[in-house]
Design an enzyme around this catalytic site. Structure first.
Site, PDB file in Angstrom:
ATOM      1  N   THR A 209      22.125  86.005  26.366  1.00  0.00           N
ATOM      2  CA  THR A 209      21.626  86.682  27.407  1.00  0.00           C
ATOM      3  C   THR A 209      20.424  87.520  26.641  1.00  0.00           C
ATOM      4  OG1 THR A 209      23.633  86.992  28.258  1.00  0.00           O
ATOM      5  CG2 THR A 209      21.967  88.636  29.134  1.00  0.00           C
TER       6      THR A 209
ATOM      7  N   ASP B 157      33.271  89.144  21.616  1.00  0.00           N
ATOM      8  CA  ASP B 157      33.236  88.493  20.336  1.00  0.00           C
ATOM      9  C   ASP B 157      32.877  89.492  19.195  1.00  0.00           C
ATOM     10  OD1 ASP B 157      34.133  86.457  21.675  1.00  0.00           O
ATOM     11  OD2 ASP B 157      32.508  85.292  21.333  1.00  0.00           O
TER      12      ASP B 157
HETATM   13  N1  LIG Z   1      17.941  81.024  23.828  1.00  0.00           N
HETATM   14  C1  LIG Z   1      17.981  81.309  24.973  1.00  0.00           C
HETATM   15  N2  LIG Z   1      16.813  81.608  25.635  1.00  0.00           N
HETATM   16  C2  LIG Z   1      16.868  81.858  27.013  1.00  0.00           C
HETATM   17  N3  LIG Z   1      18.025  82.296  27.638  1.00  0.00           N
HETATM   18  C3  LIG Z   1      19.074  81.851  27.049  1.00  0.00           C
HETATM   19  C4  LIG Z   1      19.245  81.638  25.643  1.00  0.00           C
HETATM   20  N4  LIG Z   1      20.665  81.509  25.540  1.00  0.00           N
HETATM   21  C5  LIG Z   1      21.190  81.391  26.238  1.00  0.00           C
HETATM   22  N5  LIG Z   1      20.406  82.002  27.647  1.00  0.00           N
HETATM   23  C6  LIG Z   1      20.857  82.213  29.042  1.00  0.00           C
HETATM   24  O1  LIG Z   1      21.522  83.403  28.864  1.00  0.00           O
HETATM   25  C7  LIG Z   1      22.842  83.440  29.659  1.00  0.00           C
HETATM   26  C8  LIG Z   1      23.878  83.834  28.981  1.00  0.00           C
HETATM   27  O2  LIG Z   1      24.017  82.977  27.691  1.00  0.00           O
HETATM   28  P1  LIG Z   1      25.510  82.862  27.120  1.00  0.00           P
HETATM   29  O3  LIG Z   1      25.384  82.287  25.658  1.00  0.00           O
HETATM   30  O4  LIG Z   1      26.181  82.019  27.997  1.00  0.00           O
HETATM   31  O5  LIG Z   1      26.403  84.302  27.152  1.00  0.00           O
HETATM   32  P2  LIG Z   1      26.102  85.426  26.277  1.00  0.00           P
HETATM   33  O6  LIG Z   1      24.852  86.122  26.706  1.00  0.00           O
HETATM   34  O7  LIG Z   1      27.346  86.475  26.727  1.00  0.00           O
HETATM   35  O8  LIG Z   1      26.099  84.881  24.967  1.00  0.00           O
HETATM   36  C9  LIG Z   1      22.793  81.993  30.398  1.00  0.00           C
HETATM   37  O9  LIG Z   1      22.288  82.088  31.831  1.00  0.00           O
HETATM   38  C10 LIG Z   1      21.891  81.200  29.356  1.00  0.00           C
HETATM   39  O10 LIG Z   1      21.118  80.288  30.106  1.00  0.00           O
HETATM   40  O1  LIG Z   2      35.359  79.686  29.016  1.00  0.00           O
HETATM   41  P1  LIG Z   2      33.920  80.420  29.005  1.00  0.00           P
HETATM   42  O2  LIG Z   2      33.871  81.499  30.190  1.00  0.00           O
HETATM   43  O3  LIG Z   2      32.784  79.534  28.989  1.00  0.00           O
HETATM   44  O4  LIG Z   2      33.847  81.501  27.679  1.00  0.00           O
HETATM   45  C1  LIG Z   2      34.660  81.197  26.436  1.00  0.00           C
HETATM   46  C2  LIG Z   2      33.680  82.012  25.632  1.00  0.00           C
HETATM   47  O5  LIG Z   2      33.439  83.363  25.858  1.00  0.00           O
HETATM   48  C3  LIG Z   2      33.775  84.589  24.997  1.00  0.00           C
HETATM   49  O6  LIG Z   2      34.690  85.176  25.279  1.00  0.00           O
HETATM   50  C4  LIG Z   2      32.604  85.469  24.952  1.00  0.00           C
HETATM   51  O7  LIG Z   2      31.528  84.723  25.121  1.00  0.00           O
HETATM   52  P2  LIG Z   2      29.984  85.354  25.444  1.00  0.00           P
HETATM   53  O8  LIG Z   2      29.929  86.629  24.979  1.00  0.00           O
HETATM   54  O9  LIG Z   2      29.050  84.565  24.926  1.00  0.00           O
HETATM   55  O10 LIG Z   2      29.998  85.445  26.980  1.00  0.00           O
HETATM   56  C5  LIG Z   2      33.945  83.466  23.865  1.00  0.00           C
HETATM   57  O11 LIG Z   2      34.906  84.345  22.975  1.00  0.00           O
HETATM   58  C6  LIG Z   2      34.470  82.309  24.265  1.00  0.00           C
HETATM   59  O12 LIG Z   2      34.126  81.357  23.347  1.00  0.00           O
END
Ligand SMILES: Nc1ncnc2c1ncn2[C@@H]1O[C@H](COP(=O)(O)OP(=O)(O)O)[C@@H](O)[C@H]1O
Ligand SMILES: O=P(O)(O)OC[C@H]1O[C@](O)(COP(=O)(O)O)[C@@H](O)[C@@H]1O
Ligand SMILES: [Mg+2]
Length: 570
Positions: free
Chosen positions: A294, A322
């Site tokens: 995000t 996490d």
């Molecule tokens: N490198 C990136 N650049 C732009 N948007 C991203 C990138 N990585 C993830 N996103 C977007 O951010 C949102 C959340 O990412 P995600 O990895 O699922 O969760 P988190 O932010 O909790 O790690 C999603 O809508 C995803 O498409």
């Molecule tokens: O089953 P989902 O919703 O894809 O989430 C699994 C992942 O979400 C988490 O709880 C948290 O991930 P994010 O912070 O990226 O949302 C991780 O520990 C786990 O691998």
């Protein structure tokens, strides 16, 4: 399925190690040590690393041709430091200040600030109170020059536990970051502001607390037009998803439940479409709650807004159970997740304790780091073996986990194992290559097959280490003819669906309020977080270069080992 990577013996393993180091060295175009650095953190254009003394003489700095510990390339401006230069510290700090400078809308606009409308002294106007005391005599504001120290330990040697050093002597270098909070002057007319909130990624305790505080604080400034974007970034462009008007009245009690009042989603982030939507909706402030993905998205939105010369403040609030975002003490939701996780460990303990040769096995979340597993093991005090992705282990063999479980059943009669979701499966990423990544790669080959599948956001979908271990343990004890009663608990979604506990609720409150203060102060592309117990703003670019990981040389991991009493498993 065929194993994509052959199993390597130790000699070949060394060879792969060397090849990977060469790849990293080329990719980062910085100097690189021929022996693994104690810790390393790099991006394509920035590399910052430290060396243990034992490595000190073994590599050369590309530019200065001095031994590597005498050089560090530590900045996005490609400043390479020579520690023989008496002014290296000053150079480091100048570069640090540049890196941690907060981007603001005045970088592209020539805007005049106005006195803030945020005041806790209700009867005072910006011109002065009823007694004529001017507002600037009230010291409730944060000065733009206020800073907090990011690091407070002075390590006397690189060999001190957990030492993070800039130079070979581990000199004291001040690393200041910007203090968060309300400023006396603001860059928006609250009455004209449209503010939007979006929650992305997986669920996390505290999302509703942050949404609520953002709304409260915006209203305190005098903002009337506040909307929620439903279901993460998807809500910006998916037809049929309507923005939700928000008010104090509407969000008053949302903190009493877990989840997100606005909904969350993964994937679907197309920056240009999102910014088109921001433009069309005439959004001035965007508050983005999420993890590292995000944040990367938020920064891309911020950059695109700049490119289009839009006066939009994009402010993030770091969310993830996490706890894997760099530089900050913790992300909101982490404490609550640990508290819930230890309940699962307690159940596993009771089951194991009450069975003949009981083995309680608990798998805890953590996509790329073992913070929840380590902290829940520490807090429960009931874990005999804690396995995290940052520390290599083997299951079989003389020093393997299974042999230790045999020993525990023999001596203690039962045992509890806590395994992190990513244990044994961290992908080797050249940009953050560390000595132990390579060993993890080997254990990945030994333990699990990689499917290569990713979720909608591009995160690698991991194999189920919990189920795998459960089967391995059962098979092992059957093979050796020792009875073992294995009880496996996977509390995954229970851990993150609950409401925030007291300490997270406070953290959410502060971070949410500060996010709004940051936007009114005209910052954009920043995140509102806690560093070294103080509340600060950091540029998003500095926190998304890699996931934060447990340092196996840290005191915390050593404390965990002291508590479990486990040996090395390799
Ligand atoms: N490198 C990136 N650049 C732009 N948007 C991203 C990138 N990585 C993830 N996103 C977007 O951010 C949102 C959340 O990412 P995600 O990895 O699922 O969760 P988190 O932010 O909790 O790690 C999603 O809508 C995803 O498409
Ligand atoms: O089953 P989902 O919703 O894809 O989430 C699994 C992942 O979400 C988490 O709880 C948290 O991930 P994010 O912070 O990226 O949302 C991780 O520990 C786990 O691998
Ligand atoms: Mg994430």
């Amino acid at each position: 399925m065929e194993n994509p990577l052959p199993l390597l013996d130790d000699n070949h393993f060394e060879l792969v190690h060397i090849l990977i180091k060469m790849a990293v060295s080329l990719k980062s175009s910085g100097s690189f040590c021929s022996t693994p650095p104690q810790w390393l953190h790099s991006t394509r254009d920035r590399i910052l690393y430290g060396y243990s003394h034992s490595n000190a003489k073994e590599c050369t700095c590309k530019k200065t041709k001095r031994p590597a510990p005498l050089c560090v390339k530590a900045t996005s401006t490609k400043v390479e430091l020579d520690f023989n230069d008496p002014s290296w510290k000053q150079k480091f700090q100048e570069d640090w200040d540049k890196r941690f400078n907060l981007p603001r809308i005045t970088d592209i606009y020539d805007l005049k600030p106005r006195p803030t409308t945020f005041s806790l002294k209700k009867n005072r106007s910006p011109a002065g109170d009823e007694n004529g005391t001017p507002m600037d005599k009230w010291n409730g504001y944060v000065n733009s020059d206020d800073r907090a120290l990011l690091k407070v330990i002075k390590y006397s040697s690189p060999n001190s536990a957990g030492a993070e050093c800039i130079d070979p002597d581990c000199s004291w270098v001040e690393q200041w970051v910007h203090r968060a909070g309300p400023r006396k002057e603001i860059y928006y007319e609250p009455e004209e502001v449209k503010a939007a909130i979006v929650t992305c990624g997986g669920l996390c305790p505290g999302l509703n607390d942050v949404i609520r505080q953002i709304v409260f604080t915006l209203e305190t400034y005098g903002v009337k037009n506040i909307v929620g974007i439903p279901f993460g970034y998807r809500g910006f462009f998916e037809k049929g998803l309507k923005e939700m008007p928000l008010s104090r009245h509407l969000v008053e009690n949302i903190n009493l439940a877990g989840g997100s009042f606005l909904g969350v989603s993964r994937g679907g982030a197309k920056t240009s479409e999102i910014v088109d939507s921001i433009q069309a909706r005439r959004i001035d402030m965007l508050f983005v709650l999420g993890g590292n993905g995000t944040h990367a998205g938020a920064n891309a939105i911020h950059e695109e807004c700049r490119k289009r010369k839009l006066k939009v403040s994009v402010v993030a609030v770091p969310k993830t159970i996490d706890n894997d975002i760099l530089l900050m003490d913790k992300t909101f939701g982490f404490d609550t997740a640990v508290e819930e996780a230890q309940r699962a460990i307690n159940s596993a303990y009771i089951e194991a304790r009450s069975a003949y040769h009981g083995i309680g096995l608990v798998k805890l979340m953590g996509r790329s780091s073992g913070f929840i597993a380590m902290h829940a093991s520490l807090s429960s005090g009931q874990v005999d073996v804690c396995l995290i992705p940052e520390v290599p282990f083997t299951l079989d063999g003389e020093y393997g986990v299974l042999r230790h479980l045999e020993h525990l059943l023999k001596t203690k009669g039962f045992c509890v194992v806590c395994v992190a979701e990513a244990a044994g499966q961290i992908q080797l990423e050249a940009r953050e290559s560390r000595a132990y990544d390579l060993v993890i790669l080997r254990s990945l080959q030994e333990l699990l097959q990689k499917s290569g599948a990713t979720d909608a956001s591009g995160n690698v979908i991991l194999s189920d280490i919990g189920v795998h271990m459960q089967q391995k343990i059962k098979m092992h004890f059957k093979d050796i003819g020792v009875p073992a009663d294995v009880k496996y608990i996977d509390p995954t979604y229970m851990v993150r669906a609950c409401r925030a506990n007291a300490s997270d609720a406070i953290l959410c409150t502060v971070l949410g309020q500060n996010a709004v203060h940051g936007a009114f102060a005209g910052f954009s592309g920043i995140t509102s977080c806690i560093c070294n117990t103080h509340y600060v703003y950091l540029p998003i670019t500095e926190v998304i270069t890699a996931p934060k990981r447990v340092n196996p040389n840290s005191r915390m991991w050593h404390r965990c080992l002291t508590s479990t009493g486990q040996p090395d498993f390799h």
